[in-house]
Write an enzyme that holds these catalytic residues in place. Structure first.
Site, PDB file in Angstrom:
ATOM      1  N   HIS A   1       0.824  -1.221   0.000  1.00  0.00           N
ATOM      2  CA  HIS A   1       0.000   0.000   0.000  1.00  0.00           C
ATOM      3  C   HIS A   1       0.852   1.263   0.000  1.00  0.00           C
ATOM      4  O   HIS A   1       0.335   2.348  -0.251  1.00  0.00           O
ATOM      5  CB  HIS A   1      -0.927  -0.001   1.222  1.00  0.00           C
ATOM      6  CG  HIS A   1      -2.023  -1.024   1.128  1.00  0.00           C
ATOM      7  ND1 HIS A   1      -3.335  -0.690   0.877  1.00  0.00           N
ATOM      8  CD2 HIS A   1      -1.991  -2.377   1.205  1.00  0.00           C
ATOM      9  CE1 HIS A   1      -4.073  -1.792   0.834  1.00  0.00           C
ATOM     10  NE2 HIS A   1      -3.281  -2.836   1.031  1.00  0.00           N
TER      11      HIS A   1
ATOM     12  N   ASP B   1       3.699   9.498  -0.835  1.00  0.00           N
ATOM     13  CA  ASP B   1       2.503   8.759  -0.426  1.00  0.00           C
ATOM     14  C   ASP B   1       2.213   7.658  -1.437  1.00  0.00           C
ATOM     15  O   ASP B   1       2.237   7.918  -2.649  1.00  0.00           O
ATOM     16  CB  ASP B   1       1.298   9.725  -0.376  1.00  0.00           C
ATOM     17  CG  ASP B   1       0.271   9.325   0.670  1.00  0.00           C
ATOM     18  OD1 ASP B   1       0.193   8.123   0.984  1.00  0.00           O
ATOM     19  OD2 ASP B   1      -0.442  10.215   1.162  1.00  0.00           O
TER      20      ASP B   1
HETATM   21  O1  F6P Z   1      -1.018   3.568   4.321  1.00  0.00           O
HETATM   22  C1  F6P Z   1      -0.512   2.474   4.974  1.00  0.00           C
HETATM   23  C2  F6P Z   1      -1.328   2.113   6.192  1.00  0.00           C
HETATM   24  O2  F6P Z   1      -0.756   0.997   6.841  1.00  0.00           O
HETATM   25  C3  F6P Z   1      -2.752   1.792   5.839  1.00  0.00           C
HETATM   26  O3  F6P Z   1      -2.889   0.501   5.426  1.00  0.00           O
HETATM   27  C4  F6P Z   1      -3.463   2.139   7.119  1.00  0.00           C
HETATM   28  O4  F6P Z   1      -4.818   2.434   6.894  1.00  0.00           O
HETATM   29  C5  F6P Z   1      -2.691   3.342   7.608  1.00  0.00           C
HETATM   30  O5  F6P Z   1      -1.380   3.184   7.119  1.00  0.00           O
HETATM   31  C6  F6P Z   1      -2.783   3.531   9.115  1.00  0.00           C
HETATM   32  O6  F6P Z   1      -1.746   2.913   9.781  1.00  0.00           O
HETATM   33  P1  F6P Z   1      -1.820   2.248  11.194  1.00  0.00           P
HETATM   34  O7  F6P Z   1      -2.403   0.892  11.034  1.00  0.00           O
HETATM   35  O8  F6P Z   1      -0.411   2.234  11.656  1.00  0.00           O
HETATM   36  O9  F6P Z   1      -2.702   3.113  12.074  1.00  0.00           O
END
Ligand code: F6P
Length: 478
Positions: A179, A387
């Site tokens: 992602h 990003d």
């Molecule tokens: O963008 C990467 C990501 O891991 C997403 O999959 C997730 O929604 C976001 O960051 C939030 O991260 P965390 O799980 O660390 O709160």
């Protein structure tokens, strides 16, 4: 047609449900339905849930809880079911959470993959914790698997998981989707164990990226550092395996979100927002409080706007929503302090008794409320320094009123910039140019705003979250 070009083909046709095999999704966080929980889920959760709702299957991952393992590690995952989806979750010990999640995932990989070498910490304890938790995930998942399952493993927390499963004898088809960005080889080389990490990716059958740029950077590393052969369709031949690669830009539930925005705009809260803004132009930013999102440069660019175009003073209001994130990681705490300082200084320097230039909120809102906020805002500011995709940019566009849409100002370093060509694309490091783009966004005439909106909405209508899921799963099952 190469797999790499997969998601660009057949604009109007939808692939049928990719497979009759059971889908097993693995991600660090699992959105287990809980009473009273409405919305607030990220792109990964929304996309994965939609995939599982259509095909049924299992979602495996961390429960979000840390526990004391005084009685020894729990033997099996906790199982529950809601509708067609079976949920299997495991708890983590505080040590695992610190070393795997706060440590290697969010202090080593995250900063490095977002080009913040200055913030990366390559402590070996973190790496050991990362490998230990990936092995734990594999040990707890393996007994739940059937021979013909299709595994879809997500994101940077779980890169070595397929390799761990293969070592346990699991032969299922396994796909990985990243992602976040994949960095250039020169940057990746700074990660002490990068070779082993990339080697472990070769245990997958398909590795998916958000953009072609990230996929090419991965292939470049494989060619240069692993001596891999890259076939014309982007398949990597290395370590006796064939790993296919593809580009699958994640997206949003475009049409339902557009409808939600329209409905929300008549709600009491959105009316309150409109009343508070009065006849001024609203500029909105919505980001997790993360250094990759370019929050500080955004406030600085806004200050440039107020200095270079003083007519905006008293005429524009910026609403910056920034829910705290990963607050146990010191760099995130520091950013919170810096943002408080930056917004406080800006308001101190420019506010009048009847106007506050920036409203800074450290809390989250439901997707429905955010859709209403986006529709109210004349300008959407999405200025990450790096990003993977950035779904706020897509949600801002989908939420607009087609008759009177706002304008998106978007960083060239967001994956979304490859698709949203109706945005005003900026280099967020160039504060003056970003301020100029904001000024342009505030002054575009209705016809141009409509034209820019139309092209972007049409793209998002076709390339929505269902398309992302279908493209990936048909490639994986092929
Ligand atoms: O963008 C990467 C990501 O891991 C997403 O999959 C997730 O929604 C976001 O960051 C939030 O991260 P965390 O799980 O660390 O709160």
């Amino acid at each position: 047609m190469t797999l790499a070009a997969h998601s660009e083909s057949s604009e109007t046709t939808r692939t049928p449900a990719a497979t009759k095999r059971r889908l097993v999704v693995v991600s660090n966080r699992v959105a287990v339905p809980r009473p009273g929980r409405t919305g607030g889920e990220g792109g990964l959760a929304v996309g994965v849930k939609a995939a599982l709702e259509e095909s049924g299957g299992m979602w495996f991952g961390w429960s979000g809880k840390t526990v004391d393992y005084e009685q020894g590690e729990p033997e099996a995952a906790s199982l529950s079911k809601a509708g067609q989806i079976a949920y299997a979750t495991i708890d983590l010990s505080q040590r695992d959470y610190d070393e795997y999640y706060n440590g290697f995932a969010n202090r080593s990989i995250w900063p490095l993959f977002h080009y913040r070498l200055d913030l990366a910490d390559f402590n070996r304890r973190y790496l050991a914790g990362y490998q230990r938790v990936n092995a734990l995930f594999a040990r707890r998942l393996a007994p739940l698997l059937r021979d013909d399952d299709l595994l879809w493993i997500h994101d940077y927390h779980l890169i070595p998981m397929a390799d761990q499963l293969r070592h346990m004898g699991c032969q299922q088809t396994m796909g990985f989707f990243l992602h976040i960005p994949w960095p250039s080889t020169e940057v990746l080389l700074a990660l002490p164990n990068q070779r082993a990490l990339v080697q472990s990716l070769c245990a997958y059958d398909l590795v998916g990226f958000q953009t072609e740029e990230y996929r090419k950077a991965f292939l470049d590393y494989c060619r240069r550092e692993l001596g891999a052969t890259i076939l014309p369709d982007g398949t990597v031949e290395a370590f006796g395996r064939h790993v296919r690669t593809g580009t699958f830009p994640i997206s949003i539930d475009t049409e339902p979100l557009a409808k939600a925005a329209e409905e929300a705009s008549e709600s009491r809260q959105i009316r309150r927002l409109r009343d508070s803004v009065r006849n001024r132009d609203l500029v909105i930013g919505v980001d997790r409080l993360d250094y990759s999102k370019g929050l500080l440069v955004r406030v600085q660019a806004y200050e440039h706007l107020l200095r270079a175009y003083p007519a905006n003073r008293g005429r524009v209001v910026m609403l910056q929503i920034a829910p705290p994130s990963r607050m146990e990681v010191p760099e995130y705490k520091q950013l919170r302090n810096e943002m408080e300082g930056a917004c406080g200084r800006l308001n101190g320097a420019f506010a009048e008794f009847d106007w506050t230039p920036v409203r800074y909120l450290n809390k989250g809102f439901s997707r429905r409320m955010l859709a209403g906020f986006y529709r109210t805002a004349r300008v959407g500011l999405v200025t990450p320094l790096r990003d993977g995709m950035n779904l706020v940019a897509k949600e801002y566009v989908a939420s607009q009123d087609p008759a009177d849409p706002g304008v998106l100002v978007l960083s060239r370093f967001a994956g979304a910039a490859h698709e949203l060509d109706g945005a005003l694309i900026v280099n967020p490091y160039d504060l003056e140019a970003t301020a100029e783009a904001m000024q342009t966004a505030l002054s575009l005439d209705l016809e141009e705003r409509r034209e820019r909106y139309r092209t972007m909405f049409e793209r998002l209508r076709i390339h929505d979250i269902d398309r992302w899921r279908e493209d990936y799963l048909s490639a994986l099952a092929a």
